[in-house]
Design a protein around this motif. Structure first.
Motif, PDB file in Angstrom:
ATOM      1  N   HIS A 140       0.873  -1.170   0.000  1.00 37.84           N
ATOM      2  CA  HIS A 140       0.000   0.000   0.000  1.00 37.84           C
ATOM      3  C   HIS A 140       0.912   1.222   0.000  1.00 37.84           C
ATOM      4  O   HIS A 140       1.735   1.377   0.900  1.00 37.84           O
ATOM      5  CB  HIS A 140      -0.908   0.009   1.224  1.00 37.84           C
ATOM      6  N   PHE A 177       1.290   5.348  -0.104  1.00 39.85           N
ATOM      7  CA  PHE A 177       0.672   6.644   0.140  1.00 39.85           C
ATOM      8  C   PHE A 177       1.569   7.701  -0.492  1.00 39.85           C
ATOM      9  O   PHE A 177       2.703   7.887  -0.065  1.00 39.85           O
ATOM     10  CB  PHE A 177       0.553   6.914   1.649  1.00 39.85           C
ATOM     11  N   ILE A 181       2.382  11.484  -1.000  1.00 37.85           N
ATOM     12  CA  ILE A 181       2.107  12.743  -0.322  1.00 37.85           C
ATOM     13  C   ILE A 181       2.993  13.836  -0.909  1.00 37.85           C
ATOM     14  O   ILE A 181       4.215  13.680  -0.973  1.00 37.85           O
ATOM     15  CB  ILE A 181       2.361  12.615   1.194  1.00 37.85           C
ATOM     16  N   THR A 228      -1.067  16.203   8.529  1.00 39.62           N
ATOM     17  CA  THR A 228      -0.883  14.982   7.736  1.00 39.62           C
ATOM     18  C   THR A 228      -0.330  13.868   8.614  1.00 39.62           C
ATOM     19  O   THR A 228      -0.813  12.730   8.567  1.00 39.62           O
ATOM     20  CB  THR A 228       0.048  15.241   6.536  1.00 39.62           C
ATOM     21  N   ARG A 275      -3.037  12.605  10.896  1.00 40.73           N
ATOM     22  CA  ARG A 275      -4.017  11.796  10.159  1.00 40.73           C
ATOM     23  C   ARG A 275      -3.469  10.411   9.854  1.00 40.73           C
ATOM     24  O   ARG A 275      -4.164   9.403  10.020  1.00 40.73           O
ATOM     25  CB  ARG A 275      -4.423  12.507   8.869  1.00 40.73           C
ATOM     26  N   LEU A 276      -2.217  10.347   9.396  1.00 36.54           N
ATOM     27  CA  LEU A 276      -1.612   9.051   9.096  1.00 36.54           C
ATOM     28  C   LEU A 276      -1.531   8.189  10.355  1.00 36.54           C
ATOM     29  O   LEU A 276      -1.827   6.994  10.308  1.00 36.54           O
ATOM     30  CB  LEU A 276      -0.219   9.244   8.484  1.00 36.54           C
ATOM     31  N   LEU A 298      -4.770   6.442  11.392  1.00 33.82           N
ATOM     32  CA  LEU A 298      -5.227   5.306  10.582  1.00 33.82           C
ATOM     33  C   LEU A 298      -4.963   3.968  11.271  1.00 33.82           C
ATOM     34  O   LEU A 298      -5.572   2.964  10.927  1.00 33.82           O
ATOM     35  CB  LEU A 298      -4.555   5.323   9.203  1.00 33.82           C
ATOM     36  N   PHE A 351       3.165   1.412   9.492  1.00 37.90           N
ATOM     37  CA  PHE A 351       3.919   1.865   8.329  1.00 37.90           C
ATOM     38  C   PHE A 351       5.321   1.272   8.361  1.00 37.90           C
ATOM     39  O   PHE A 351       5.954   1.206   9.415  1.00 37.90           O
ATOM     40  CB  PHE A 351       3.982   3.395   8.278  1.00 37.90           C
ATOM     41  N   TYR A 400       2.870  -1.020   4.248  1.00 35.28           N
ATOM     42  CA  TYR A 400       2.326   0.332   4.116  1.00 35.28           C
ATOM     43  C   TYR A 400       3.507   1.289   4.035  1.00 35.28           C
ATOM     44  O   TYR A 400       4.275   1.407   4.985  1.00 35.28           O
ATOM     45  CB  TYR A 400       1.417   0.666   5.302  1.00 35.28           C
ATOM     46  N   GLU A 401       3.636   1.954   2.891  1.00 32.34           N
ATOM     47  CA  GLU A 401       4.779   2.827   2.650  1.00 32.34           C
ATOM     48  C   GLU A 401       4.300   4.224   2.291  1.00 32.34           C
ATOM     49  O   GLU A 401       3.309   4.391   1.589  1.00 32.34           O
ATOM     50  CB  GLU A 401       5.641   2.261   1.519  1.00 32.34           C
ATOM     51  N   ILE A 402       5.031   5.206   2.774  1.00 28.57           N
ATOM     52  CA  ILE A 402       4.712   6.606   2.499  1.00 28.57           C
ATOM     53  C   ILE A 402       5.813   7.178   1.615  1.00 28.57           C
ATOM     54  O   ILE A 402       6.993   6.987   1.876  1.00 28.57           O
ATOM     55  CB  ILE A 402       4.638   7.411   3.816  1.00 28.57           C
TER      56      ILE A 402
END
Length: 177
Positions: free
Chosen positions: A36, A38, A40, A68, A71-72, A75, A79, A161-163
């Motif tokens: 997943h 994200f 930004i 931000t 918010r992350l 969730l 991550f 989960y990667e940003i």
């Protein structure tokens, strides 16, 4: 690392077992987990700076990054990493976001730096890079895409989960590509 069939050497197909062996080998190459990602965009920054180091976040930009990050964190996801552009505004945004995600590894890369991957169509009056810029930046941003945007490895057991904190043109390129 996108299509499992591309990972198999079809010339090594066993003559006796044929399709069954191919299906078995294909099974070993299929991802069992999902990555997943994200994407930004960095927060608002000082446009008056001439050099990258002068283009720091504005007070509003710092607030945007705080929100931000909050918010992350809300969730409730685990991550795995934050990969960010090495440009000042993306690095600062990452530092603020990461305060809300303790223990998440941060990786800086020049591949995600802002640039001109392709000529804008329709043309815009406020941004006209030199033609050579499209070749240099386009190749670099394509390299970022090939390096970072792919299926999970077949050995990966759990979803990740990667940003990615980078720039509008890079995000646009990745999404359109």
């Amino acid at each position: 690392r996108r299509e499992p069939l591309a990972l198999i050497n079809l010339k090594k197909k066993n003559e006796e077992t044929g399709e069954e062996e191919l299906a078995s080998r294909l099974d070993h190459c299929k991802a069992k987990a999902t990555r997943h990602i994200f994407l930004i965009r960095h927060s608002q920054y000082n446009l008056d700076g001439r050099a990258d180091k002068d283009r720091t976040l504005t007070p509003l930009g710092r607030e945007q990054a705080e929100l931000t990050g909050h918010r992350l964190a809300s969730l409730g996801l685990k991550f795995d990493q934050i990969i960010h552009s090495s440009m000042t505004r993306a690095t600062e945004t990452t530092e603020i976001i990461s305060k809300h995600l303790p223990g998440v590894k941060k990786i800086s890369t020049d591949l995600l730096r802002e640039g001109a991957p392709i000529e804008p169509d329709p043309p815009v009056s406020h941004w006209k890079p030199e033609a050579v810029q499209y070749y240099e930046d386009g190749a670099r941003i394509e390299a970022a895409f090939r390096n970072f945007i792919h299926r999970a490895d077949a050995k990966q057991e759990e979803d990740s989960y990667e940003i990615f904190v980078c720039h509008a043109n890079v995000i646009r390129y990745i999404v359109c590509r």
